[in-house]
Every structure is written in structure tokens, then in C-alpha cells.
Design a protein around this motif. Structure first.
Motif, PDB file in Angstrom:
ATOM      1  N   HIS A 110       0.829  -1.236   0.082  1.00  0.00           N
ATOM      2  CA  HIS A 110       0.043  -0.063  -0.089  1.00  0.00           C
ATOM      3  C   HIS A 110       0.604   1.308   0.004  1.00  0.00           C
ATOM      4  O   HIS A 110       0.441   2.038   0.867  1.00  0.00           O
ATOM      5  CB  HIS A 110      -1.067   0.047   1.303  1.00  0.00           C
ATOM      6  N   ASP A 132       6.357  -7.967   1.422  1.00  0.00           N
ATOM      7  CA  ASP A 132       5.034  -7.817   0.914  1.00  0.00           C
ATOM      8  C   ASP A 132       5.174  -6.465   0.271  1.00  0.00           C
ATOM      9  O   ASP A 132       5.341  -5.428   0.313  1.00  0.00           O
ATOM     10  CB  ASP A 132       4.066  -7.294   2.064  1.00  0.00           C
ATOM     11  N   SER A 134       2.671  -5.946  -2.065  1.00  0.00           N
ATOM     12  CA  SER A 134       1.189  -5.844  -2.729  1.00  0.00           C
ATOM     13  C   SER A 134       0.762  -4.482  -2.683  1.00  0.00           C
ATOM     14  O   SER A 134       1.277  -3.467  -1.962  1.00  0.00           O
ATOM     15  CB  SER A 134       0.207  -6.486  -2.169  1.00  0.00           C
ATOM     16  N   ALA A 135      -0.170  -4.207  -3.523  1.00  0.00           N
ATOM     17  CA  ALA A 135      -0.950  -2.917  -3.647  1.00  0.00           C
ATOM     18  C   ALA A 135       0.107  -1.773  -3.926  1.00  0.00           C
ATOM     19  O   ALA A 135       0.131  -0.638  -3.061  1.00  0.00           O
ATOM     20  CB  ALA A 135      -1.771  -2.764  -2.469  1.00  0.00           C
ATOM     21  N   ASN A 154       4.407 -11.200  -1.440  1.00  0.00           N
ATOM     22  CA  ASN A 154       3.172 -11.051  -1.844  1.00  0.00           C
ATOM     23  C   ASN A 154       3.218  -9.813  -3.081  1.00  0.00           C
ATOM     24  O   ASN A 154       3.885  -9.007  -2.763  1.00  0.00           O
ATOM     25  CB  ASN A 154       2.261 -10.624  -0.777  1.00  0.00           C
ATOM     26  N   SER A 156       0.542  -9.261  -5.217  1.00  0.00           N
ATOM     27  CA  SER A 156      -0.832  -8.986  -5.447  1.00  0.00           C
ATOM     28  C   SER A 156      -0.983  -7.511  -5.869  1.00  0.00           C
ATOM     29  O   SER A 156      -0.407  -6.560  -5.334  1.00  0.00           O
ATOM     30  CB  SER A 156      -1.753  -9.233  -4.365  1.00  0.00           C
ATOM     31  N   ALA A 176       3.365 -16.034  -1.532  1.00  0.00           N
ATOM     32  CA  ALA A 176       2.737 -15.994  -0.262  1.00  0.00           C
ATOM     33  C   ALA A 176       1.417 -16.905  -0.510  1.00  0.00           C
ATOM     34  O   ALA A 176       1.013 -16.850  -1.493  1.00  0.00           O
ATOM     35  CB  ALA A 176       2.519 -14.595   0.413  1.00  0.00           C
ATOM     36  N   PRO A 177       0.863 -17.856   0.622  1.00  0.00           N
ATOM     37  CA  PRO A 177      -0.305 -18.588   0.294  1.00  0.00           C
ATOM     38  C   PRO A 177      -1.403 -17.682  -0.306  1.00  0.00           C
ATOM     39  O   PRO A 177      -1.592 -16.662   0.165  1.00  0.00           O
ATOM     40  CB  PRO A 177      -0.320 -19.198   1.571  1.00  0.00           C
ATOM     41  N   THR A 179      -1.723 -15.883  -3.126  1.00  0.00           N
ATOM     42  CA  THR A 179      -1.660 -14.677  -3.501  1.00  0.00           C
ATOM     43  C   THR A 179      -1.350 -14.860  -5.091  1.00  0.00           C
ATOM     44  O   THR A 179      -1.420 -13.875  -5.593  1.00  0.00           O
ATOM     45  CB  THR A 179      -0.366 -13.918  -2.807  1.00  0.00           C
TER      46      THR A 179
HETATM   47  C1  LIG Z   1      -1.350  -9.974  -0.145  1.00  0.00           C
HETATM   48  O1  LIG Z   1      -1.632  -8.560  -0.506  1.00  0.00           O
HETATM   49  C2  LIG Z   1      -3.110  -8.558  -0.701  1.00  0.00           C
HETATM   50  C3  LIG Z   1      -3.038  -6.968  -1.012  1.00  0.00           C
HETATM   51  O2  LIG Z   1      -2.368  -6.236  -0.329  1.00  0.00           O
HETATM   52  C4  LIG Z   1      -3.761  -8.697   0.799  1.00  0.00           C
HETATM   53  O3  LIG Z   1      -5.191  -8.563   0.817  1.00  0.00           O
HETATM   54  C5  LIG Z   1      -3.542 -10.261   1.298  1.00  0.00           C
HETATM   55  O4  LIG Z   1      -3.799 -10.356   2.684  1.00  0.00           O
HETATM   56  C6  LIG Z   1      -1.995 -10.378   1.336  1.00  0.00           C
HETATM   57  N1  LIG Z   1      -1.583 -11.760   1.394  1.00  0.00           N
HETATM   58  C7  LIG Z   1      -0.633 -12.278   2.300  1.00  0.00           C
HETATM   59  C8  LIG Z   1      -0.654 -13.838   2.517  1.00  0.00           C
HETATM   60  O5  LIG Z   1       0.114 -11.876   2.808  1.00  0.00           O
END
Ligand SMILES: *[C@@H]1O[C@H](CO)[C@@H](O)[C@H](O)[C@H]1NC(C)=O
Ligand SMILES: *[C@@H]1O[C@H](CO)[C@@H](O)[C@H](O)[C@H]1NC(C)=O
Length: 273
Positions: A110, A132, A134-135, A154, A156, A176-177, A179
């Protein structure tokens, strides 16, 4: 004689002079500062919105939603978990965490990341386990950033270009699981890939050229063709040369008589000398 503000007696001029002097307590602290060489040893204060904690016996540094636009300095070197999520980080420079030798978990989710240095996680090969990303706004990441790391990551919710680099990254890391389905191709991807999940695609299509084996084979073919071309040229030249010589031996000898005369001259000259 006049009565001073603090009750002591002084002449008007002296009273003004005394009033301009800083109070004794200020003087004392000034002397202390000078005595310690100008530096007052103060404990390091985390940036606003950040704090150090002990979570499950592990030193944790939390800077979530702290409005950061750069990785803060002064993070304690015994930090095992670092949360920099929900800030405004746009890039991760080379060696950004290299002074954190026991960092195991790093949350950069994020943010506004568009760029990761190839050396972003330099120095973390022995320790980092979870990352992480992600986002963010990542379209591509350099595979070098992940070489040597044994991490679960992650990826995602980024606008992935779904290119060779991403395919190679996925060969370096574990996801990560649950993802995998979150890795979706963004607007910068090949038109037929936009909006598609990357994993099924990456499983059936080789995005790094025609693949390592294929690439090797095509360079071999190119080499063969080049060598064949040279061989044809050399043979053609030889044939031409032989053909021309044969023509010349057939022709009546015109320039030939001149040469022996010269050589005779030079030989007689050399014997004379
Ligand atoms: C991976 O990232 C997404 C988006 O930020 C989040 O919703 C999800 O919980 C994350 N999963 C893990 C296993 O960290
Ligand atoms: C952190 O830095 C201090 C002082 O430089 C050093 O003594 C200590 O070993 C370092 N800790 C780690 C975990 O590297």
C-alpha cells in the motif's frame, strides 16, 4: 540610587545591562553544552508516526500510515520486522535496508512504488523471509533484486506488465499463500494479456524470448548459417582464382619476358657487389 526589579540596588545603567543578560539557568546549560563539546547526547527519536515495539520477543519497527515518502533513517539495527505499509514510498533505492542484518519481515504494501532498485534488498540474503510488495504501482521489477533471497513474497494488486522479468522473478521466489490469483496484468501489458491472471499464463507461455533452449538453438543455427556463408564465399573466391590463373597460363606470355631480365640484372648486380 534606584531599586532593581529583583529587589537589589543598582544604578539605572547597570540595571539595564543586568536585565539583558540571560538568566543564570540558561547560562548554566550553555556552559554544560560547551563542556560536552557542543553535543548533548540525546536518544534517537523515531520519525513521527513510527514506533519501536517488542512483538513476540522480536524487535519490531512500525511506520504504518506515517506519511513517509522515503525509507526513514535510524531504524534500530536489531529490527526483525519492519512495517512501512500505507505510506507514499515511490521507490526503494539500492541498499535501503542493508544496515538491518537480522531483518526477517518487510512490509512495503500500500505505497506508490513504481521502481525497485536491483540492489534494493542487498544485505538481506541471509535473513529476509517475508516481503510484501502488494498494492503498489509496480509494472515490472528487476530479477536481480530477488537473486539469492529465500523469501515468500506478496505481489498482488500491482499493474504488472507481465513480462519476462516477472516470469524470472517467479522462478526466484515463493509466493505467499493464496496470493497467486492477485497477480494480474495491467494496462502496460501486451493487449491480449491485460486483465488476465499471470500465473496460468506464465505456466504455458515462455515470455523470455523462445526460452533458454530455443534461444540457444537459434543462435546455433545463426552461427551455422554464417559459417556456411563464409565457406561458400571462400570456395567461390578460390574457384575464381584458379579459373583466372588457368586463363593466364593459356594466354601468350606478354609481360613474362620482362621479369627474367630484371631478375638476371639484380642477380648479376648482387654477384658483382
Ligand atoms: C497479499 O496482499 C493483498 C493485497 O494487499 C492482501 O489482501 C493479502 O492479505 C496479502 N496476503 C498475504 C498472505 O500476505
Ligand atoms: C548494532 O550496532 C551495534 C553498534 O554498532 C553493534 O554492537 C551490534 O552488534 C549491532 N547489532 C546487530 C544485530 O548487528
Amino acid at each position: 540610587m534606584a531599586v532593581g526589579g529583583n529587589g537589589s540596588y543598582c544604578t539605572p545603567g547597570l540595571c539595564q545591562y543586568l536585565a539583558m543578560l540571560p538568566p543564570a539557568s540558561h547560562l548554566l546549560s550553555l556552559l554544560l553544552v560547551l563542556g560536552t563539546g557542543g553535543t548533548v547526547p540525546s536518544p534517537w527519536v523515531p520519525p513521527q508516526g513510527c514506533y519501536v515495539a517488542e512483538e513476540a520477543g522480536e524487535r519490531t519497527f512500525r511506520c504504518s500510515q506515517a506519511g513517509l515518502s522515503a525509507v526513514p533513517t535510524g531504524i534500530p539495527n536489531d529490527t526483525r520486522k519492519l512495517y512501512l505499509d500505507a505510506n507514499r514510498l515511490a521507490s526503494v533505492p539500492a541498499g535501503a535496508f542493508q544496515h538491518l542484518p537480522v531483518l526477517e519481515e518487510l512490509d512495503l504494501s500500500h505505497n506508490a512504488l513504481v521502481h525497485l532498485s536491483g540492489a534494493a534488498f542487498q544485505g538481506l540474503a541471509g535473513s529476509l523471509r517475508h516481503l510484501d510488495l502488494s498494492a503498489n504501482q509496480l509494472a515490472s521489477v528487476p530479477v536481480e533484486a530477488f537473486v539469492g533471497l529465500k523469501i515468500q513474497v506478496n505481489l498482488s494488486a500491482n499493474p504488472w506488465r507481465c513480462d519476462c522479468a516477472l516470469q524470472e522473478v517467479l522462478r526466484q521466489v515463493r509466493l505467499a499463500p493464496d496470493t497467486g490469483t492477485g497477480i494480474v496484468c495491467g494496462p502496460g501489458a501486451r493487449p491480449d494479456l491485460v486483465g488476465q491472471e499471470f500465473l496460468p499464463l506464465a505456466g504455458e507461455e515462455e515470455l523470455c524470448g523462445t526460452g533458454r533452449g530455443g534461444a540457444q538453438r537459434s543462435t546455433d543455427v545463426a552461427l551455422l548459417v554464417t559459417m556456411g556463408g563464409w565457406l561458400v564465399l571462400v570456395v567461390a573466391y578460390l574457384a575464381h582464382y584458379v579459373w583466372q590463373n588457368r586463363d593466364e597460363t593459356r594466354r601468350p606470355l606478354k609481360p613474362a619476358p620482362v621479369l627474367p631480365v630484371r631478375s638476371e640484372d639484380s642477380s648479376t648486380l648482387s654477384t658483382v657487389v
